[in-house]
Write a protein that holds these residues in place. Structure first.
Motif, mmCIF file in Angstrom:
data_model
loop_
_atom_site.group_PDB
_atom_site.id
_atom_site.type_symbol
_atom_site.label_atom_id
_atom_site.label_comp_id
_atom_site.label_asym_id
_atom_site.label_seq_id
_atom_site.Cartn_x
_atom_site.Cartn_y
_atom_site.Cartn_z
ATOM 1 N N ASN A 8 0.814 -1.219 0.000
ATOM 2 C CA ASN A 8 0.000 0.000 0.000
ATOM 3 C C ASN A 8 0.847 1.269 0.000
ATOM 4 O O ASN A 8 0.579 2.215 0.744
ATOM 5 C CB ASN A 8 -0.937 0.011 1.217
ATOM 6 C CG ASN A 8 -1.708 -1.277 1.374
ATOM 7 O OD1 ASN A 8 -2.387 -1.717 0.449
ATOM 8 N ND2 ASN A 8 -1.607 -1.905 2.539
ATOM 9 N N LYS A 140 -5.145 3.180 4.077
ATOM 10 C CA LYS A 140 -4.439 2.124 3.347
ATOM 11 C C LYS A 140 -4.768 2.140 1.852
ATOM 12 O O LYS A 140 -3.939 1.755 1.025
ATOM 13 C CB LYS A 140 -4.792 0.748 3.929
ATOM 14 C CG LYS A 140 -3.960 0.337 5.120
ATOM 15 C CD LYS A 140 -4.274 -1.098 5.504
ATOM 16 C CE LYS A 140 -3.336 -1.602 6.580
ATOM 17 N NZ LYS A 140 -3.594 -3.033 6.915
ATOM 18 N N SER A 141 -5.977 2.570 1.511
ATOM 19 C CA SER A 141 -6.405 2.539 0.110
ATOM 20 C C SER A 141 -6.005 3.793 -0.664
ATOM 21 O O SER A 141 -6.199 3.848 -1.875
ATOM 22 C CB SER A 141 -7.931 2.374 0.041
ATOM 23 O OG SER A 141 -8.594 3.525 0.563
ATOM 24 N N TYR A 142 -5.447 4.794 0.007
ATOM 25 C CA TYR A 142 -5.104 6.048 -0.655
ATOM 26 C C TYR A 142 -3.638 6.071 -1.100
ATOM 27 O O TYR A 142 -2.784 5.418 -0.494
ATOM 28 C CB TYR A 142 -5.322 7.237 0.290
ATOM 29 C CG TYR A 142 -6.741 7.443 0.762
ATOM 30 C CD1 TYR A 142 -7.828 6.948 0.048
ATOM 31 C CD2 TYR A 142 -6.999 8.131 1.943
ATOM 32 C CE1 TYR A 142 -9.125 7.149 0.498
ATOM 33 C CE2 TYR A 142 -8.301 8.331 2.395
ATOM 34 C CZ TYR A 142 -9.354 7.833 1.668
ATOM 35 O OH TYR A 142 -10.644 8.030 2.103
#
Length: 223
Positions: A8, A140-142
Motif C-alpha cells: 500500500n 491504506k487505500s489512498y
C-alpha cells in the motif's frame, strides 16, 4: 508507481483511456518525495494481457526547490505528515509522535462515533490538537499524495483555528501544491470520500469541490 518493498505504498496511481491501438499518452509525474526503490507498472484493468502496453522515453528532471510560505510550526507539521503518509500503508494502528514530541497522530483501525459506528471521515483533528485521529482502513487505500493532502487539511483546522471545511481545504491544498505534489491527487483527496458515499453529496459538498478545483486552476495559471 509504488515502493515494491512495502504494501500500500503508491506514489502515483492513475487511470488513462486508450481509444485505439497505437495511441500514445504522455504523463508528467511530480514526485517531491520518493523512496529508495520505485517501481513503475502499466496494465489493463479489463484483461490480464498487458502486452499491448509499452513504456517509452522515461525522462527524469530535478524539481524546483520547495517554496512554501508558512510558519515554522506548519513546516514541521507537514514534514511529519509526509513521513507518516509514506508508511501509513503498512504500519500498525497506534500512536505516532513527531521526533520533537510536538505532534501526535492517533492511527485507529477505524474512526467511530460515540456509539461505535464507523465514520466515513479519513481523519479528524482533535480539539486538543496537535493530535490528529486517522482511519487506517481508509488510509491504506489512498496514494501517498492523497494522504498528505488530507493531513495538511487537518493541520490547517488547527493552525487557522477554523471549523470551516473550505478554509481548511484551500489552506491545506496550497501547502500541498507549494511542496510540489501533483494537482490531480488534490482533487481526489476532496472527492474520494464523497465518491464512495454518494448519499453524503449535497450542495455544500459540490460547492466545496468546485472551490478546490477553481483554486487549483488559478494556482496553476499563476505558477
Amino acid at each position: 508507481m509504488y515502493d515494491p518493498r512495502y504494501a500500500n505504498s503508491y506514489y502515483f496511481r492513475r487511470k488513462a483511456a486508450f481509444a485505439k491501438a497505437g495511441t500514445k499518452r504522455e504523463f508528467v509525474i511530480s514526485l517531491p518525495v520518493s523512496p529508495e526503490v520505485l517501481e513503475m507498472e502499466v496494465y489493463d484493468k479489463k484483461t490480464v494481457d498487458d502486452d499491448a502496453f509499452e513504456i517509452l522515453n522515461v525522462k527524469i528532471e530535478k524539481m524546483s526547490p520547495v517554496e512554501m510560505w508558512a510558519t515554522d510550526e506548519q513546516h514541521r507539521f507537514l514534514e511529519f505528515a509526509i513521513q507518516f503518509a509514506q508508511k501509513a500503508g503498512y504500519v500498525s494502528a497506534g500512536f505516532y509522535e513527531s521526533s520533537d514530541h510536538e505532534f501526535l497522530f492517533q492511527y485507529l483501525t477505524k474512526i467511530t462515533d460515540p456509539f461505535g459506528g464507523e465514520l466515513v471521515t479519513p481523519a479528524r483533528t482533535h480539539r486538543k490538537m496537535p493530535r490528529v485521529q486517522i482511519s487506517q482502513r481508509l488510509f491504506k487505500s489512498y496514494t501517498i499524495p492523497i494522504r498528505v493532502a488530507i493531513l495538511a487539511h487537518e493541520g490547517c483546522h488547527w493552525f487557522l483555528n477554523t471549523r470551516s471545511q473550505t478554509t481548511a481545504d484551500l489552506c491545506g491544498i496550497k501547502q500541498y501544491l507549494d511542496y510540489g505534489f501533483p494537482t490531480i491527487e488534490a482533487v481526489y483527496a476532496v472527492t474520494k470520500v464523497f465518491g464512495k458515499n454518494p448519499e453524503m453529496v449535497g450542495a455544500s459538498q459540490i460547492e466545496r469541490t468546485k472551490d478546490v478545483i477553481d483554486f487549483i486552476e488559478n494556482y496553476r495559471a499563476n505558477a
